[in-house]
Design an enzyme around this catalytic site. Structure first.
Site, mmCIF file in Angstrom:
data_model
loop_
_atom_site.group_PDB
_atom_site.id
_atom_site.type_symbol
_atom_site.label_atom_id
_atom_site.label_comp_id
_atom_site.label_asym_id
_atom_site.label_seq_id
_atom_site.Cartn_x
_atom_site.Cartn_y
_atom_site.Cartn_z
ATOM 1 N N GLU A 96 -9.181 -1.599 5.519
ATOM 2 C CA GLU A 96 -10.120 -1.605 6.926
ATOM 3 C C GLU A 96 -10.911 -2.614 6.556
ATOM 4 O O GLU A 96 -12.103 -3.448 5.927
ATOM 5 C CB GLU A 96 -10.539 -0.026 6.569
ATOM 6 C CG GLU A 96 -9.493 1.027 6.731
ATOM 7 C CD GLU A 96 -8.584 0.854 7.684
ATOM 8 O OE1 GLU A 96 -8.097 -0.080 8.056
ATOM 9 O OE2 GLU A 96 -8.396 1.945 8.112
ATOM 10 N N HIS A 135 -7.049 -4.926 9.914
ATOM 11 C CA HIS A 135 -6.986 -4.829 8.343
ATOM 12 C C HIS A 135 -5.396 -5.295 8.564
ATOM 13 O O HIS A 135 -4.279 -5.216 8.859
ATOM 14 C CB HIS A 135 -6.522 -3.586 7.852
ATOM 15 C CG HIS A 135 -5.626 -2.436 8.611
ATOM 16 N ND1 HIS A 135 -5.449 -1.642 8.894
ATOM 17 C CD2 HIS A 135 -4.386 -2.620 8.880
ATOM 18 C CE1 HIS A 135 -5.100 -0.389 9.474
ATOM 19 N NE2 HIS A 135 -3.697 -1.879 9.311
ATOM 20 N N ASP A 189 0.667 -1.318 0.058
ATOM 21 C CA ASP A 189 0.329 0.396 -0.060
ATOM 22 C C ASP A 189 0.321 1.311 -0.339
ATOM 23 O O ASP A 189 1.661 0.821 0.103
ATOM 24 C CB ASP A 189 -0.904 -0.364 1.233
ATOM 25 C CG ASP A 189 -0.079 -0.283 2.515
ATOM 26 O OD1 ASP A 189 1.012 -0.598 2.413
ATOM 27 O OD2 ASP A 189 -0.938 -1.145 3.353
ATOM 28 N N ASP A 224 -7.290 -2.820 13.893
ATOM 29 C CA ASP A 224 -8.850 -3.128 13.355
ATOM 30 C C ASP A 224 -8.107 -4.377 12.933
ATOM 31 O O ASP A 224 -10.481 -4.810 12.516
ATOM 32 C CB ASP A 224 -9.092 -2.031 12.992
ATOM 33 C CG ASP A 224 -8.948 -1.266 11.359
ATOM 34 O OD1 ASP A 224 -7.756 -2.783 11.340
ATOM 35 O OD2 ASP A 224 -8.983 -0.591 10.867
HETATM 36 C C1 GLP Z 1 -0.746 0.053 8.408
HETATM 37 C C2 GLP Z 1 -0.201 -0.579 7.152
HETATM 38 C C3 GLP Z 1 -0.296 -2.241 7.815
HETATM 39 C C4 GLP Z 1 0.549 -2.355 9.166
HETATM 40 C C5 GLP Z 1 -0.176 -1.796 10.498
HETATM 41 C C6 GLP Z 1 0.147 -2.186 11.446
HETATM 42 O O1 GLP Z 1 -1.907 0.447 8.807
HETATM 43 N N1 GLP Z 1 -0.828 -0.071 6.219
HETATM 44 O O2 GLP Z 1 0.283 -3.082 6.280
HETATM 45 O O3 GLP Z 1 0.234 -4.059 9.004
HETATM 46 O O4 GLP Z 1 -0.025 -0.192 9.641
HETATM 47 O O5 GLP Z 1 1.533 -1.127 11.462
HETATM 48 P P1 GLP Z 1 2.594 -1.138 12.793
HETATM 49 O O6 GLP Z 1 3.436 -3.065 12.595
HETATM 50 O O7 GLP Z 1 3.295 -0.215 12.988
HETATM 51 O O8 GLP Z 1 2.302 -2.197 14.247
#
Ligand code: GLP
Length: 263
Positions: free
Chosen positions: A143, A138, A67, A136
C-alpha cells in the site's frame, strides 16, 4: 520498462498467458511469481486450456504468490489460496507442494514472512513475477508509503482496498485488515516483472506508475527501477499515457516481440 499496448482485453490476456507459457517451455523448472485479482482470471483460464490441449507442461515448475490475507485459513472461500486452486492449480500439473502462498494463519507471522523470503531464495529466486495493480498503485499488497526496499511482511490494508476487495466476502466487515505481502524489494529481485493492466478505471494510476515519479505513494512506480519490466495493457488502460506513439513503435518494431505480433 516496456509498455505493450494491445487492442483489447482478450489480446492483452492472451499475450500475458503466452509470455508465461513460453517461459515455462524454455525453462521447464521456472519459478513463477503469481498474482491474484480479477485481472488474472482470463490469463489462468488460457493457461488451463493450453495445458488441457497438451501445449504446456508445468510438472517441473514451482510458484510463489505475492500475498495472502492474515486470518484466513487456506480453505476460506475468499483466501488467495482458494483463488489460486480454483483458477489454476486444480487444473494444471504443477505439484501442489511446490505452489506456495504465505500462510495467513501462521502462529508467528513475522517468522512466516522470513521463512517465505528464505523459500524464494532456496528455490533460486523468481524467474517471472506476474503483477496486477491496485487502484492506489499497489503491487501485491504494498500500500502507499510501503518502503521501496521492503521485504515480505505484514501490511495494513487501506480502507479503499478493503472496500474494493469486499466483493469476495459476505460483507465488508469480514475483509481482513492485514495481509502478508512480498515487499517491493522482494518483487524487484525477480528476474522479469510482467504486469497486466486492463480497463479505463486503471488508466490514471497506470500513467502515474509508468510515467510519474518513483514514489512510495504509488508502489508500482518502483518497477521503473527494474532492469526487465514488461507492462501489457489494453487500449482502455492506455488512454492517459503520454508516450503511446513510442510504445506502439516498440511493439511493432522490436524483434523481441515479432513472434507475438502475428497473434
Ligand atoms: C489485490 C491484490 C493485487 C491485485 C489487485 C487488483 O489488491 N493484492 O495483487 O493486483 O487486487 O485486483 P484486480 O485485478 O481485481 O483489479
Amino acid at each position: 520498462m516496456e509498455v505493450l499496448i494491445q487492442p483489447d482485453e482478450t489480446a492483452a490476456d492472451e499475450l500475458v498467458a503466452r509470455l508465461m507459457m513460453d517461459t515455462v517451455r524454455r525453462h521447464p523448472r521456472a519459478v513463477l511469481g503469481l498474482a491474484t485479482g480479477r485481472t488474472m482470471e482470463p490469463v489462468y483460464k488460457a493457461m488451463v486450456e493450453a495445458h488441457a490441449q497438451g501445449e504446456v507442461d508445468f510438472a517441473a515448475c514451482s510458484t510463489f504468490n505475492l500475498d495472502e490475507y492474515i486470518g484466513l485459513t487456506p480453505d476460506h472461500p475468499a483466501s488467495y489460496r482458494t483463488f489460486m486452486n480454483q483458477n489454476l492449480f486444480d487444473h494444471v500439473n504443477i505439484p501442489i507442494e511446490r505452489t506456495r502462498l504465505p500462510n495467513g494463519v501462521a502462529d508467528d507471522i513475522d517468522r512466516e514472512c522470513v521463512a517465505y523470503e528464505a523459500a524464494i531464495v532456496a528455490a533460486g529466486g523468481i524467474d517471472l513475477q506476474l503483477l496486477g495493480i491496485g487502484h492506489d498503485g499497489h503491487i501485491g499488497f504494498n500500500e502507499p508509503l510501503s518502503s521501496l526496499g521492503s521485504r515480505t511482511r505484514s501490511k495494513a490494508l487501506t480502507p479503499d482496498t478493503i472496500a474494493r476487495n469486499a466483493f469476495a466476502f459476505a460483507n465488508e466487515a469480514e475483509v481482513p485488515h492485514r495481509a502478508i505481502t512480498m515487499g517491493v524489494g522482494t518483487i524487484l529481485d525477480s528476474r522479469w516483472c510482467l504486469m497486466l493492466v486492463k480497463g479505463a478505471s486503471k488508466a490514471a494510476i497506470l500513467a502515474k506508475a509508468v510515467e510519474g515519479p518513483v514514489t512510495s505513494m504509488v508502489t508500482a512506480s518502483a518497477l521503473q527501477l527494474h532492469p526487465r519490466c514488461t507492462i501489457v495493457v489494453d487500449e482502455a488502460a492506455a488512454t492517459e499515457l503520454d508516450g503511446c506513439d513510442y510504445y506502439r513503435w516498440i511493439w511493432e518494431n522490436e524483434p523481441e516481440w515479432a513472434p507475438y505480433r502475428s497473434g
